[in-house]
Structures are given as C-alpha cells and as structure tokens.
Design a protein around this motif. Structure first.
Motif, PDB file in Angstrom:
ATOM      1  N   THR A 102      35.259 -49.882  17.753  1.00 24.28           N
ATOM      2  CA  THR A 102      34.287 -49.562  16.700  1.00 24.28           C
ATOM      3  C   THR A 102      34.907 -48.677  15.640  1.00 24.28           C
ATOM      4  O   THR A 102      34.736 -48.908  14.440  1.00 24.28           O
ATOM      5  CB  THR A 102      33.058 -48.868  17.314  1.00 24.28           C
ATOM      6  N   VAL A 103      35.632 -47.653  16.077  1.00 26.97           N
ATOM      7  CA  VAL A 103      36.244 -46.721  15.130  1.00 26.97           C
ATOM      8  C   VAL A 103      37.341 -47.410  14.329  1.00 26.97           C
ATOM      9  O   VAL A 103      37.490 -47.174  13.128  1.00 26.97           O
ATOM     10  CB  VAL A 103      36.789 -45.484  15.872  1.00 26.97           C
ATOM     11  N   SER A 104      38.111 -48.295  14.964  1.00 23.01           N
ATOM     12  CA  SER A 104      39.192 -48.965  14.231  1.00 23.01           C
ATOM     13  C   SER A 104      38.653 -49.939  13.190  1.00 23.01           C
ATOM     14  O   SER A 104      39.359 -50.293  12.258  1.00 23.01           O
ATOM     15  CB  SER A 104      40.129 -49.692  15.197  1.00 23.01           C
ATOM     16  N   GLY A 105      37.391 -50.355  13.320  1.00 19.07           N
ATOM     17  CA  GLY A 105      36.783 -51.228  12.323  1.00 19.07           C
ATOM     18  C   GLY A 105      36.320 -50.477  11.086  1.00 19.07           C
ATOM     19  O   GLY A 105      36.024 -51.090  10.055  1.00 19.07           O
ATOM     20  N   LEU A 106      36.250 -49.162  11.174  1.00 23.21           N
ATOM     21  CA  LEU A 106      35.823 -48.363  10.022  1.00 23.21           C
ATOM     22  C   LEU A 106      36.972 -48.196   9.032  1.00 23.21           C
ATOM     23  O   LEU A 106      38.138 -48.164   9.430  1.00 23.21           O
ATOM     24  CB  LEU A 106      35.362 -46.980  10.485  1.00 23.21           C
ATOM     25  N   PRO A 107      36.653 -48.055   7.760  1.00 21.13           N
ATOM     26  CA  PRO A 107      37.718 -47.767   6.784  1.00 21.13           C
ATOM     27  C   PRO A 107      38.351 -46.405   7.058  1.00 21.13           C
ATOM     28  O   PRO A 107      37.710 -45.506   7.613  1.00 21.13           O
ATOM     29  CB  PRO A 107      36.983 -47.765   5.446  1.00 21.13           C
ATOM     30  N   ILE A 108      39.582 -46.247   6.667  1.00 25.89           N
ATOM     31  CA  ILE A 108      40.327 -45.026   6.966  1.00 25.89           C
ATOM     32  C   ILE A 108      39.722 -43.801   6.280  1.00 25.89           C
ATOM     33  O   ILE A 108      39.758 -42.702   6.821  1.00 25.89           O
ATOM     34  CB  ILE A 108      41.829 -45.192   6.598  1.00 25.89           C
ATOM     35  N   TYR A 109      39.116 -43.990   5.098  1.00 29.61           N
ATOM     36  CA  TYR A 109      38.540 -42.842   4.405  1.00 29.61           C
ATOM     37  C   TYR A 109      37.313 -42.308   5.147  1.00 29.61           C
ATOM     38  O   TYR A 109      37.029 -41.120   5.092  1.00 29.61           O
ATOM     39  CB  TYR A 109      38.210 -43.167   2.944  1.00 29.61           C
ATOM     40  N   VAL A 110      36.587 -43.156   5.874  1.00 34.28           N
ATOM     41  CA  VAL A 110      35.441 -42.691   6.655  1.00 34.28           C
ATOM     42  C   VAL A 110      35.921 -41.834   7.827  1.00 34.28           C
ATOM     43  O   VAL A 110      35.346 -40.782   8.113  1.00 34.28           O
ATOM     44  CB  VAL A 110      34.604 -43.896   7.155  1.00 34.28           C
ATOM     45  N   ILE A 111      36.989 -42.266   8.478  1.00 33.57           N
ATOM     46  CA  ILE A 111      37.537 -41.485   9.590  1.00 33.57           C
ATOM     47  C   ILE A 111      38.063 -40.144   9.087  1.00 33.57           C
ATOM     48  O   ILE A 111      37.836 -39.099   9.704  1.00 33.57           O
ATOM     49  CB  ILE A 111      38.636 -42.293  10.306  1.00 33.57           C
ATOM     50  N   ALA A 112      38.736 -40.157   7.953  1.00 28.16           N
ATOM     51  CA  ALA A 112      39.247 -38.904   7.383  1.00 28.16           C
ATOM     52  C   ALA A 112      38.103 -37.992   6.966  1.00 28.16           C
ATOM     53  O   ALA A 112      38.149 -36.772   7.200  1.00 28.16           O
ATOM     54  CB  ALA A 112      40.148 -39.207   6.194  1.00 28.16           C
TER      55      ALA A 112
END
Length: 134
Positions: free
Chosen positions: A38-48
């Motif tokens: 689920t987390v890997s499907g999110l864009p990188i800016y959302v994780i940051a």
C-alpha cells in the motif's frame, strides 16, 4: 521560550528515532507485506510529507510535555514524581493500544516505550532542572 526550544529538541530526537525505525520496519519486516504494498503505491512526495509531519507532531508532543513538566516543577504542591506518573500512565495507555494491534511485536513495542520514557521521562526533566539552575 527556552522551555519550548527544549521541548522541540526532545520531541525531534524522539521523532527522528520513531520515524526512522518505522520506515525501516516497513522496509525490512516481512509481516508488513500488505502495508508495504500500500505504501509503495503512494507517490514519493506523500511519503516524504507524512514523514515530515510525523517529525513536526513529535516536536509538538515534546513541547507540550516540556511545558507540563515545567508546570509540575514550578508548582510547589507538585513534584517530579507526579510527572513520572503522568509519563507512566501515558506509556501504559500506548502499550495497551499496541498490545491489541501488534501482539507479534510486543518486545519491539516495549523497547519503543522504553525510549519514550527515556526521552520524555528523564531527558526533559533533567534539562528543565539544569535550565533552572543556569
């Protein structure tokens, strides 16, 4: 003003520990496979952005706990024991919540609560006492 800076520094210290270990746990622990997908499907800016917000929120928690400790320290009817009881109750509530949601990682949760107690139960009170003497 120095109490706020002290609380933000302590909160940031715990926030860096918590955010880093959470990201490492999501990366290397196989029991979080569905969460990792689920987390890997999110864009990188959302994780940051979530990581930065987590650090900011832990700074706010550190500031609030530093102000609470300062009030306990300055009020003559209260003492540090009551602040330690406050930290103990908070840690117990977090432990009970995590016991229901992460029974497999109970030792990990205990170590995390130990670090929480070290930062917020020992570091902040000792720094506030040291600040008062200077």
């Amino acid at each position: 003003m120095l109490i706020v800076v002290l609380g933000m520094m302590s909160g940031m210290a715990f926030g860096m520990f918590f955010t880093t270990h959470l990201l490492l746990l999501l990366t290397f622990n196989s029991s979080f496979c569905k969460v990792r997908e689920t987390v890997s499907g999110l864009p990188i800016y959302v994780i940051a952005l979530v990581s930065i917000l987590s650090l900011f929120l832990w700074s706010i928690v550190g500031t609030l706990l530093a102000l609470i400790n300062y009030v306990f320290y300055k009020n003559l009817s209260n003492n540090e024991i009551e602040y330690f009881i406050y930290i103990l109750v908070t840690s117990t509530v977090f432990f009970l919540l995590s016991y229901f949601f992460a029974r497999k990682l109970i030792f990990h949760v205990l170590l995390e609560l130990f670090v929480f107690g070290l930062v917020y139960g020992l570091l902040i009170p000792n720094l506030i006492i040291r600040l008062d003497f200077s």
